[in-house]
Design an enzyme around this catalytic site. Structure first.
Site, PDB file in Angstrom:
ATOM      1  CG  ASP A 187      -1.754  -1.263   1.303  1.00 32.29           C
ATOM      2  OD1 ASP A 187      -1.555  -2.165   0.472  1.00 32.29           O
ATOM      3  OD2 ASP A 187      -2.589  -1.366   2.199  1.00 32.29           O
ATOM      4  CD  GLU A 424      -0.289  -6.202   8.639  1.00 30.96           C
ATOM      5  OE1 GLU A 424      -0.494  -5.648   9.758  1.00 30.96           O
ATOM      6  OE2 GLU A 424      -0.826  -5.825   7.588  1.00 30.96           O
TER       7      GLU A 424
HETATM    8  C1  9WN Z   1      -5.746  -2.834   2.273  1.00 30.09           C
HETATM    9  C2  9WN Z   1      -4.643  -7.884   4.427  1.00 30.09           C
HETATM   10  C3  9WN Z   1      -4.051  -6.737   3.608  1.00 30.09           C
HETATM   11  C4  9WN Z   1      -2.926  -7.216   2.679  1.00 30.09           C
HETATM   12  C5  9WN Z   1      -2.170  -6.066   2.049  1.00 30.09           C
HETATM   13  C6  9WN Z   1      -1.712  -5.119   3.166  1.00 30.09           C
HETATM   14  C7  9WN Z   1      -2.924  -4.623   3.966  1.00 30.09           C
HETATM   15  C8  9WN Z   1      -5.059  -3.387   3.528  1.00 30.09           C
HETATM   16  C9  9WN Z   1      -5.017  -2.291   4.573  1.00 30.09           C
HETATM   17  O1  9WN Z   1      -3.593  -5.749   4.517  1.00 30.09           O
HETATM   18  O2  9WN Z   1      -3.773  -3.872   3.107  1.00 30.09           O
HETATM   19  O3  9WN Z   1      -5.981  -3.861   1.366  1.00 30.09           O
HETATM   20  O4  9WN Z   1      -6.075  -1.927   5.071  1.00 30.09           O
HETATM   21  O5  9WN Z   1      -3.939  -1.764   4.864  1.00 30.09           O
HETATM   22  O6  9WN Z   1      -0.991  -4.054   2.634  1.00 30.09           O
HETATM   23  O7  9WN Z   1      -1.057  -6.562   1.324  1.00 30.09           O
HETATM   24  O8  9WN Z   1      -3.462  -8.015   1.652  1.00 30.09           O
HETATM   25  O9  9WN Z   1      -3.621  -8.597   5.074  1.00 30.09           O
END
Ligand code: 9WN
Length: 454
Positions: A187, A424
Protein backbone atom coordinates in the site's frame (compact mmCIF):
# COMPACT_ATOMS: atom_id res chain seq x y z
CA UNK A 1 23.97 -13.31 4.09
CA UNK A 2 24.47 -15.67 6.96
CA UNK A 3 22.63 -18.50 8.61
CA UNK A 4 20.65 -18.34 11.81
CA UNK A 5 20.88 -21.41 14.03
CA UNK A 6 18.32 -23.99 12.94
CA UNK A 7 15.73 -24.65 15.67
CA UNK A 8 15.65 -27.97 17.53
CA UNK A 9 12.99 -30.49 16.36
CA UNK A 10 10.93 -29.82 19.49
CA UNK A 11 10.96 -26.10 18.62
CA UNK A 12 9.72 -26.98 15.16
CA UNK A 13 6.80 -29.00 16.55
CA UNK A 14 5.95 -26.17 18.91
CA UNK A 15 6.02 -23.67 16.04
CA UNK A 16 3.82 -25.88 13.86
CA UNK A 17 1.29 -26.05 16.70
CA UNK A 18 1.33 -22.30 17.25
CA UNK A 19 1.02 -21.49 13.51
CA UNK A 20 -1.81 -24.00 13.18
CA UNK A 21 -3.59 -22.38 16.13
CA UNK A 22 -3.40 -18.98 14.39
CA UNK A 23 -5.04 -20.34 11.23
CA UNK A 24 -7.65 -22.19 13.27
CA UNK A 25 -8.34 -19.07 15.34
CA UNK A 26 -8.98 -17.04 12.17
CA UNK A 27 -10.92 -19.83 10.42
CA UNK A 28 -14.48 -18.88 9.44
CA UNK A 29 -15.43 -22.34 8.16
CA UNK A 30 -14.82 -22.09 4.41
CA UNK A 31 -12.51 -19.08 4.45
CA UNK A 32 -10.01 -17.41 6.79
CA UNK A 33 -9.86 -13.85 8.14
CA UNK A 34 -6.60 -12.12 7.23
CA UNK A 35 -6.17 -11.33 10.95
CA UNK A 36 -8.41 -11.40 14.02
CA UNK A 37 -9.06 -7.66 14.51
CA UNK A 38 -7.39 -5.37 11.98
CA UNK A 39 -8.52 -7.40 8.93
CA UNK A 40 -11.72 -9.33 9.75
CA UNK A 41 -12.59 -10.07 6.08
CA UNK A 42 -11.31 -12.27 3.24
CA UNK A 43 -8.48 -10.69 1.26
CA UNK A 44 -7.60 -11.94 -2.20
CA UNK A 45 -3.84 -12.50 -2.19
CA UNK A 46 -3.86 -13.40 1.51
CA UNK A 47 -6.22 -16.23 0.52
CA UNK A 48 -3.61 -17.60 -1.90
CA UNK A 49 -0.89 -17.71 0.76
CA UNK A 50 -3.30 -19.02 3.37
CA UNK A 51 -4.24 -21.88 1.02
CA UNK A 52 -0.55 -22.72 0.61
CA UNK A 53 -0.20 -23.03 4.40
CA UNK A 54 -3.51 -24.84 4.86
CA UNK A 55 -2.43 -27.42 2.28
CA UNK A 56 0.12 -28.62 4.85
CA UNK A 57 -2.74 -29.31 7.27
CA UNK A 58 -5.60 -30.43 5.01
CA UNK A 59 -5.56 -30.21 1.21
CA UNK A 60 -9.37 -30.34 1.00
CA UNK A 61 -9.71 -27.34 3.31
CA UNK A 62 -7.03 -25.51 1.33
CA UNK A 63 -8.97 -26.10 -1.89
CA UNK A 64 -12.16 -24.74 -0.28
CA UNK A 65 -10.28 -21.62 0.81
CA UNK A 66 -9.51 -20.75 -2.80
CA UNK A 67 -12.91 -21.79 -4.16
CA UNK A 68 -14.70 -19.67 -1.55
CA UNK A 69 -12.90 -16.56 -2.83
CA UNK A 70 -13.75 -17.34 -6.45
CA UNK A 71 -17.46 -17.53 -5.58
CA UNK A 72 -17.31 -13.72 -5.59
CA UNK A 73 -15.46 -13.38 -8.89
CA UNK A 74 -17.00 -10.56 -10.96
CA UNK A 75 -18.58 -11.25 -14.35
CA UNK A 76 -15.59 -9.46 -15.90
CA UNK A 77 -13.31 -12.17 -14.45
CA UNK A 78 -11.90 -9.88 -11.76
CA UNK A 79 -11.28 -11.41 -8.33
CA UNK A 80 -12.09 -8.70 -5.77
CA UNK A 81 -9.44 -7.63 -3.31
CA UNK A 82 -11.79 -7.99 -0.33
CA UNK A 83 -14.90 -10.11 0.23
CA UNK A 84 -16.59 -8.50 3.24
CA UNK A 85 -17.61 -10.70 6.13
CA UNK A 86 -21.29 -9.83 6.80
CA UNK A 87 -20.83 -10.88 10.44
CA UNK A 88 -17.94 -8.50 11.17
CA UNK A 89 -19.09 -5.40 13.10
CA UNK A 90 -19.45 -2.47 10.68
CA UNK A 91 -17.03 -0.32 12.70
CA UNK A 92 -14.22 -2.91 12.42
CA UNK A 93 -12.68 -1.97 9.04
CA UNK A 94 -12.77 1.07 6.79
CA UNK A 95 -13.58 1.32 3.90
CA UNK A 96 -16.02 -1.53 4.52
CA UNK A 97 -18.97 -3.04 2.69
CA UNK A 98 -21.22 0.03 3.12
CA UNK A 99 -18.57 2.29 1.67
CA UNK A 100 -18.07 0.14 -1.42
CA UNK A 101 -21.72 -1.03 -1.70
CA UNK A 102 -20.47 -2.83 -4.75
CA UNK A 103 -23.62 -4.67 -5.77
CA UNK A 104 -25.54 -1.42 -6.18
CA UNK A 105 -22.73 0.57 -7.75
CA UNK A 106 -20.99 -1.83 -10.09
CA UNK A 107 -22.79 -3.65 -12.93
CA UNK A 108 -20.25 -6.50 -12.99
CA UNK A 109 -20.18 -7.24 -9.25
CA UNK A 110 -21.69 -10.51 -8.00
CA UNK A 111 -25.00 -10.55 -6.12
CA UNK A 112 -24.63 -9.35 -2.53
CA UNK A 113 -24.28 -9.85 0.36
CA UNK A 114 -21.48 -10.49 0.90
CA UNK A 115 -20.30 -7.33 -0.78
CA UNK A 116 -16.89 -7.01 -2.32
CA UNK A 117 -14.47 -4.18 -2.96
CA UNK A 118 -14.02 -3.13 -6.59
CA UNK A 119 -10.23 -3.37 -6.59
CA UNK A 120 -8.06 -6.47 -7.06
CA UNK A 121 -4.72 -7.75 -5.75
CA UNK A 122 -1.74 -9.73 -7.14
CA UNK A 123 -2.90 -13.02 -8.75
CA UNK A 124 -1.08 -15.63 -6.65
CA UNK A 125 -4.07 -18.03 -6.75
CA UNK A 126 -2.98 -20.39 -9.55
CA UNK A 127 0.37 -20.85 -7.79
CA UNK A 128 -1.58 -21.86 -4.68
CA UNK A 129 -3.83 -24.23 -6.64
CA UNK A 130 -0.83 -26.04 -8.10
CA UNK A 131 0.81 -26.13 -4.67
CA UNK A 132 -2.24 -27.91 -3.23
CA UNK A 133 -1.80 -30.55 -5.93
CA UNK A 134 1.95 -30.89 -5.21
CA UNK A 135 1.44 -31.20 -1.46
CA UNK A 136 -1.32 -33.73 -1.98
CA UNK A 137 0.89 -35.89 -4.19
CA UNK A 138 3.88 -35.42 -1.87
CA UNK A 139 1.92 -36.65 1.11
CA UNK A 140 0.81 -39.79 -0.70
CA UNK A 141 -2.82 -38.82 -1.33
CA UNK A 142 -4.54 -40.48 -4.28
CA UNK A 143 -3.52 -38.77 -7.53
CA UNK A 144 -7.19 -38.29 -8.46
CA UNK A 145 -8.06 -36.56 -5.21
CA UNK A 146 -7.18 -33.01 -6.35
CA UNK A 147 -8.18 -33.36 -10.01
CA UNK A 148 -11.82 -32.46 -9.31
CA UNK A 149 -10.68 -29.30 -7.55
CA UNK A 150 -8.36 -28.37 -10.42
CA UNK A 151 -11.18 -28.90 -12.92
CA UNK A 152 -13.42 -26.59 -10.85
CA UNK A 153 -10.92 -23.83 -10.40
CA UNK A 154 -9.22 -23.87 -13.82
CA UNK A 155 -11.91 -21.96 -15.82
CA UNK A 156 -12.18 -19.40 -13.03
CA UNK A 157 -8.41 -18.86 -12.99
CA UNK A 158 -8.38 -18.60 -16.78
CA UNK A 159 -11.04 -15.87 -16.71
CA UNK A 160 -9.16 -14.04 -13.95
CA UNK A 161 -5.89 -14.03 -15.87
CA UNK A 162 -7.64 -13.08 -19.10
CA UNK A 163 -9.19 -10.08 -17.31
CA UNK A 164 -5.74 -8.92 -16.18
CA UNK A 165 -4.22 -9.42 -19.63
CA UNK A 166 -6.98 -7.53 -21.45
CA UNK A 167 -8.71 -4.85 -19.40
CA UNK A 168 -5.61 -4.26 -17.28
CA UNK A 169 -3.25 -4.33 -20.25
CA UNK A 170 -4.95 -2.80 -23.27
CA UNK A 171 -1.46 -2.00 -24.65
CA UNK A 172 -0.53 -5.72 -24.62
CA UNK A 173 2.69 -4.77 -22.81
CA UNK A 174 2.62 -7.90 -20.62
CA UNK A 175 2.41 -5.62 -17.56
CA UNK A 176 -0.60 -5.21 -15.27
CA UNK A 177 -2.05 -1.71 -14.75
CA UNK A 178 -3.22 -0.89 -11.24
CA UNK A 179 -5.67 1.87 -10.24
CA UNK A 180 -4.86 2.07 -6.55
CA UNK A 181 -1.83 1.30 -4.33
CA UNK A 182 -4.03 -1.24 -2.50
CA UNK A 183 -4.07 -3.25 -5.73
CA UNK A 184 -0.31 -3.73 -5.40
CA UNK A 185 -0.64 -5.28 -1.94
CA UNK A 186 2.22 -2.94 -0.88
CA UNK A 187 0.00 0.00 0.00
CA UNK A 188 2.15 2.91 1.16
CA UNK A 189 5.41 1.78 -0.45
CA UNK A 190 7.58 4.61 -1.83
CA UNK A 191 7.04 2.80 -5.15
CA UNK A 192 3.91 4.92 -5.47
CA UNK A 193 5.02 8.27 -4.02
CA UNK A 194 5.79 10.09 -7.27
CA UNK A 195 2.58 8.84 -8.92
CA UNK A 196 0.45 9.67 -5.87
CA UNK A 197 1.89 13.18 -5.61
CA UNK A 198 0.18 13.92 -8.94
CA UNK A 199 -3.22 12.96 -7.52
CA UNK A 200 -5.16 16.00 -6.35
CA UNK A 201 -7.73 15.13 -3.72
CA UNK A 202 -11.14 16.62 -4.58
CA UNK A 203 -14.43 16.99 -2.70
CA UNK A 204 -15.47 13.80 -0.98
CA UNK A 205 -17.61 12.80 1.96
CA UNK A 206 -15.88 12.93 5.35
CA UNK A 207 -14.54 9.61 6.56
CA UNK A 208 -13.18 8.14 9.78
CA UNK A 209 -10.17 5.82 9.73
CA UNK A 210 -10.55 2.68 11.80
CA UNK A 211 -7.15 1.05 11.26
CA UNK A 212 -5.41 3.16 13.92
CA UNK A 213 -7.59 1.81 16.72
CA UNK A 214 -6.00 -1.66 16.29
CA UNK A 215 -2.40 -0.41 16.38
CA UNK A 216 -0.23 0.94 19.24
CA UNK A 217 1.78 3.37 17.19
CA UNK A 218 0.27 5.37 14.25
CA UNK A 219 3.76 5.47 12.67
CA UNK A 220 3.21 1.81 11.72
CA UNK A 221 0.35 2.72 9.37
CA UNK A 222 0.01 5.09 6.38
CA UNK A 223 -0.10 8.84 7.16
CA UNK A 224 -3.21 11.06 6.97
CA UNK A 225 -2.35 12.62 3.56
CA UNK A 226 -1.58 9.13 2.16
CA UNK A 227 -4.91 7.87 3.41
CA UNK A 228 -6.78 10.86 1.93
CA UNK A 229 -5.39 9.95 -1.47
CA UNK A 230 -6.27 6.28 -0.98
CA UNK A 231 -9.88 7.18 -0.20
CA UNK A 232 -10.06 9.72 -3.03
CA UNK A 233 -8.91 7.05 -5.52
CA UNK A 234 -11.62 4.72 -4.16
CA UNK A 235 -14.12 7.54 -4.74
CA UNK A 236 -12.98 7.91 -8.36
CA UNK A 237 -13.22 4.14 -9.01
CA UNK A 238 -16.76 4.25 -7.63
CA UNK A 239 -17.73 7.28 -9.71
CA UNK A 240 -16.47 5.46 -12.84
CA UNK A 241 -18.57 2.43 -11.74
CA UNK A 242 -15.32 0.56 -12.18
CA UNK A 243 -15.56 0.75 -15.95
CA UNK A 244 -11.98 -0.08 -16.97
CA UNK A 245 -12.37 1.77 -20.29
CA UNK A 246 -13.18 5.00 -18.45
CA UNK A 247 -10.50 4.42 -15.82
CA UNK A 248 -7.83 3.67 -18.41
CA UNK A 249 -8.72 7.00 -20.08
CA UNK A 250 -8.96 9.35 -17.16
CA UNK A 251 -7.97 7.85 -13.79
CA UNK A 252 -5.13 9.90 -12.23
CA UNK A 253 -3.29 6.87 -10.80
CA UNK A 254 -2.38 4.47 -13.61
CA UNK A 255 0.70 2.39 -12.97
CA UNK A 256 2.31 -0.75 -14.41
CA UNK A 257 3.15 -2.88 -11.37
CA UNK A 258 6.21 -5.17 -11.64
CA UNK A 259 5.24 -7.28 -8.62
CA UNK A 260 1.70 -8.06 -9.83
CA UNK A 261 3.03 -8.62 -13.36
CA UNK A 262 5.72 -11.03 -12.14
CA UNK A 263 3.28 -12.97 -10.00
CA UNK A 264 0.99 -13.18 -13.03
CA UNK A 265 3.76 -14.82 -15.09
CA UNK A 266 4.37 -17.40 -12.34
CA UNK A 267 0.61 -17.91 -12.04
CA UNK A 268 0.34 -18.45 -15.79
CA UNK A 269 3.04 -21.12 -15.61
CA UNK A 270 1.07 -22.84 -12.87
CA UNK A 271 -2.12 -22.46 -14.92
CA UNK A 272 -0.43 -24.05 -17.93
CA UNK A 273 0.53 -27.08 -15.84
CA UNK A 274 -3.03 -27.34 -14.59
CA UNK A 275 -4.30 -27.01 -18.18
CA UNK A 276 -2.04 -29.90 -19.21
CA UNK A 277 -3.21 -32.05 -16.32
CA UNK A 278 -6.88 -31.58 -17.02
CA UNK A 279 -6.34 -31.69 -20.79
CA UNK A 280 -7.84 -28.31 -21.59
CA UNK A 281 -8.15 -27.30 -25.28
CA UNK A 282 -4.92 -26.54 -27.20
CA UNK A 283 -6.13 -23.03 -27.99
CA UNK A 284 -6.25 -22.20 -24.29
CA UNK A 285 -2.80 -23.64 -23.67
CA UNK A 286 -1.40 -21.60 -26.56
CA UNK A 287 -3.05 -18.50 -25.17
CA UNK A 288 -1.50 -19.05 -21.73
CA UNK A 289 1.97 -19.74 -23.23
CA UNK A 290 1.74 -16.49 -25.15
CA UNK A 291 0.83 -14.63 -21.92
CA UNK A 292 3.96 -16.02 -20.25
CA UNK A 293 6.22 -14.79 -23.09
CA UNK A 294 4.51 -11.43 -23.20
CA UNK A 295 4.87 -10.99 -19.44
CA UNK A 296 8.59 -11.78 -19.41
CA UNK A 297 9.28 -9.43 -22.33
CA UNK A 298 7.32 -6.66 -20.62
CA UNK A 299 9.24 -7.11 -17.39
CA UNK A 300 12.57 -6.98 -19.15
CA UNK A 301 11.69 -3.44 -20.30
CA UNK A 302 11.50 -2.42 -16.63
CA UNK A 303 15.16 -3.22 -15.81
CA UNK A 304 17.11 -0.33 -14.30
CA UNK A 305 20.84 -0.61 -14.81
CA UNK A 306 21.77 1.97 -12.16
CA UNK A 307 19.64 0.51 -9.33
CA UNK A 308 20.21 -3.12 -10.38
CA UNK A 309 16.51 -3.93 -9.90
CA UNK A 310 13.27 -3.67 -11.93
CA UNK A 311 11.07 -0.56 -11.64
CA UNK A 312 7.33 0.11 -11.88
CA UNK A 313 6.12 2.43 -14.61
CA UNK A 314 3.91 5.49 -14.28
CA UNK A 315 1.63 5.41 -17.34
CA UNK A 316 0.26 8.90 -16.65
CA UNK A 317 3.66 10.60 -16.60
CA UNK A 318 5.23 8.09 -18.99
CA UNK A 319 8.28 7.38 -16.86
CA UNK A 320 9.65 4.76 -14.45
CA UNK A 321 8.97 5.12 -10.73
CA UNK A 322 12.44 5.32 -9.24
CA UNK A 323 12.44 3.82 -5.74
CA UNK A 324 14.58 1.07 -4.26
CA UNK A 325 12.03 -1.35 -2.85
CA UNK A 326 11.81 -5.10 -2.49
CA UNK A 327 9.31 -5.19 -5.40
CA UNK A 328 12.29 -4.60 -7.67
CA UNK A 329 13.28 -8.26 -7.23
CA UNK A 330 9.88 -9.54 -8.35
CA UNK A 331 10.97 -10.75 -11.80
CA UNK A 332 12.77 -13.57 -9.95
CA UNK A 333 9.23 -14.76 -9.22
CA UNK A 334 8.38 -14.58 -12.93
CA UNK A 335 11.37 -16.80 -13.73
CA UNK A 336 13.10 -17.16 -17.09
CA UNK A 337 15.73 -14.49 -16.28
CA UNK A 338 19.11 -14.59 -18.01
CA UNK A 339 22.03 -15.65 -15.78
CA UNK A 340 23.40 -12.12 -16.02
CA UNK A 341 20.15 -10.52 -14.74
CA UNK A 342 19.80 -13.07 -11.96
CA UNK A 343 23.38 -12.48 -10.85
CA UNK A 344 22.88 -8.70 -10.77
CA UNK A 345 19.64 -9.02 -8.82
CA UNK A 346 21.27 -11.28 -6.24
CA UNK A 347 24.16 -8.84 -5.92
CA UNK A 348 21.71 -6.03 -5.21
CA UNK A 349 19.73 -8.23 -2.81
CA UNK A 350 22.85 -9.05 -0.78
CA UNK A 351 24.27 -5.52 -0.94
CA UNK A 352 24.08 -2.79 1.73
CA UNK A 353 21.03 -1.45 -0.10
CA UNK A 354 19.00 -4.44 1.08
CA UNK A 355 19.78 -7.65 3.03
CA UNK A 356 23.47 -6.77 3.44
CA UNK A 357 22.78 -3.59 5.40
CA UNK A 358 25.00 -3.78 8.51
CA UNK A 359 22.34 -2.73 11.05
CA UNK A 360 19.79 -5.41 10.20
CA UNK A 361 18.83 -7.83 12.97
CA UNK A 362 18.41 -10.60 10.40
CA UNK A 363 19.86 -10.45 6.88
CA UNK A 364 16.44 -10.28 5.26
CA UNK A 365 15.42 -7.66 2.70
CA UNK A 366 13.51 -4.69 4.17
CA UNK A 367 10.44 -3.67 2.13
CA UNK A 368 12.25 -0.41 1.29
CA UNK A 369 16.01 0.01 1.19
CA UNK A 370 17.31 1.59 4.44
CA UNK A 371 19.37 3.90 2.22
CA UNK A 372 16.28 5.33 0.47
CA UNK A 373 15.43 8.77 1.78
CA UNK A 374 11.78 7.72 2.07
CA UNK A 375 12.67 4.71 4.25
CA UNK A 376 10.95 4.42 7.63
CA UNK A 377 11.75 1.37 9.80
CA UNK A 378 8.29 1.15 11.41
CA UNK A 379 5.99 2.33 8.67
CA UNK A 380 4.21 -0.50 6.93
CA UNK A 381 5.75 -0.99 3.43
CA UNK A 382 8.34 1.77 3.89
CA UNK A 383 10.94 -0.37 5.65
CA UNK A 384 9.67 -3.30 7.73
CA UNK A 385 10.44 -6.89 6.75
CA UNK A 386 7.42 -8.91 5.53
CA UNK A 387 7.60 -12.73 5.92
CA UNK A 388 5.20 -13.23 3.04
CA UNK A 389 7.56 -11.40 0.66
CA UNK A 390 10.43 -13.52 1.96
CA UNK A 391 8.37 -16.61 1.15
CA UNK A 392 8.00 -15.40 -2.45
CA UNK A 393 11.75 -14.78 -2.72
CA UNK A 394 12.59 -18.14 -1.12
CA UNK A 395 10.20 -20.00 -3.41
CA UNK A 396 11.37 -18.32 -6.59
CA UNK A 397 15.11 -18.39 -5.81
CA UNK A 398 14.74 -22.13 -5.24
CA UNK A 399 13.04 -22.46 -8.62
CA UNK A 400 15.84 -20.42 -10.21
CA UNK A 401 18.41 -22.93 -8.91
CA UNK A 402 19.69 -20.62 -6.12
CA UNK A 403 18.96 -23.11 -3.38
CA UNK A 404 21.69 -22.00 -0.93
CA UNK A 405 20.44 -18.40 -0.91
CA UNK A 406 16.83 -19.59 -0.73
CA UNK A 407 17.71 -21.73 2.29
CA UNK A 408 19.30 -18.75 4.05
CA UNK A 409 16.15 -16.69 3.55
CA UNK A 410 14.01 -19.48 4.96
CA UNK A 411 16.26 -20.14 7.94
CA UNK A 412 16.59 -16.47 8.86
CA UNK A 413 12.84 -15.95 8.44
CA UNK A 414 12.08 -18.87 10.74
CA UNK A 415 14.53 -17.52 13.31
CA UNK A 416 12.74 -14.15 13.11
CA UNK A 417 9.37 -15.84 13.57
CA UNK A 418 10.41 -18.30 16.28
CA UNK A 419 9.82 -15.96 19.22
CA UNK A 420 6.93 -14.11 17.72
CA UNK A 421 3.15 -14.26 17.54
CA UNK A 422 3.12 -14.31 13.69
CA UNK A 423 3.18 -10.57 13.18
CA UNK A 424 2.21 -8.92 9.93
CA UNK A 425 5.65 -7.25 9.60
CA UNK A 426 8.89 -6.58 11.54
CA UNK A 427 11.10 -3.63 12.34
CA UNK A 428 14.26 -4.52 10.37
CA UNK A 429 16.90 -3.39 12.93
CA UNK A 430 15.35 -4.67 16.17
CA UNK A 431 13.05 -7.33 14.66
CA UNK A 432 10.20 -5.99 16.82
CA UNK A 433 6.78 -7.30 15.75
CA UNK A 434 4.63 -4.63 14.11
CA UNK A 435 1.14 -4.27 12.66
CA UNK A 436 -1.32 -7.01 13.39
CA UNK A 437 -0.43 -10.07 15.43
CA UNK A 438 -1.73 -13.55 14.52
CA UNK A 439 -1.74 -12.58 10.86
CA UNK A 440 -2.97 -15.58 8.87
CA UNK A 441 -0.57 -15.43 5.94
CA UNK A 442 2.44 -15.15 8.26
CA UNK A 443 1.35 -18.36 10.02
CA UNK A 444 0.63 -19.98 6.65
CA UNK A 445 4.04 -19.36 5.09
CA UNK A 446 5.64 -20.53 8.34
CA UNK A 447 3.79 -23.84 8.04
CA UNK A 448 4.91 -24.24 4.45
CA UNK A 449 8.53 -23.50 5.37
CA UNK A 450 8.49 -25.93 8.28
CA UNK A 451 6.91 -28.71 6.24
CA UNK A 452 9.42 -28.13 3.47
CA UNK A 453 12.24 -28.91 5.87
CA UNK A 454 10.74 -32.16 7.04
C1 9WN B 1 -5.75 -2.83 2.27
C2 9WN B 1 -4.64 -7.88 4.43
C3 9WN B 1 -4.05 -6.74 3.61
C4 9WN B 1 -2.93 -7.22 2.68
C5 9WN B 1 -2.17 -6.07 2.05
C6 9WN B 1 -1.71 -5.12 3.17
C7 9WN B 1 -2.92 -4.62 3.97
C8 9WN B 1 -5.06 -3.39 3.53
C9 9WN B 1 -5.02 -2.29 4.57
O1 9WN B 1 -3.59 -5.75 4.52
O2 9WN B 1 -3.77 -3.87 3.11
O3 9WN B 1 -5.98 -3.86 1.37
O4 9WN B 1 -6.07 -1.93 5.07
O5 9WN B 1 -3.94 -1.76 4.86
O6 9WN B 1 -0.99 -4.05 2.63
O7 9WN B 1 -1.06 -6.56 1.32
O8 9WN B 1 -3.46 -8.01 1.65
O9 9WN B 1 -3.62 -8.60 5.07
Amino acid sequence: MSFAAWPEPSDVDHMVRRATAVLQGNDMGEWTRASPDLYPHQWSWDTGFIAIGLARLDTGRAARELLSLFEYQWTSGKVPHIVFNPKAPSHSYFPGAEHWSSAGTFPEAPPAPPYTSALCQPPIHAVAARRIREVSLGSGEDSDSTIGFLRDIYPKLLRWHRYLLTRRDTERSGLVTIYHPWESGTDNSPRWDAALEQVEVGEMPEYKRLDLQHIDDPAERPTGPEYDRFIWLVELVKRARCDEGALNDSHPFLVKDVLASSILVAANEALLEIADLIESPDTEREEISEWIDRGRKGLENCWDEEFGIYLDYDVRRDEPLRARTVAGFAPIVAGGLSQERLRRLIETLNSVWFAGHPRLRWPLPPSTSPSEKRFHPRSYWRGPVWPVINWLLWWSLGRAGESALAEEIKTNSLAQLAEDDFAEYFEPFSSESLGSLRQSWTAAVTLDWLADDH
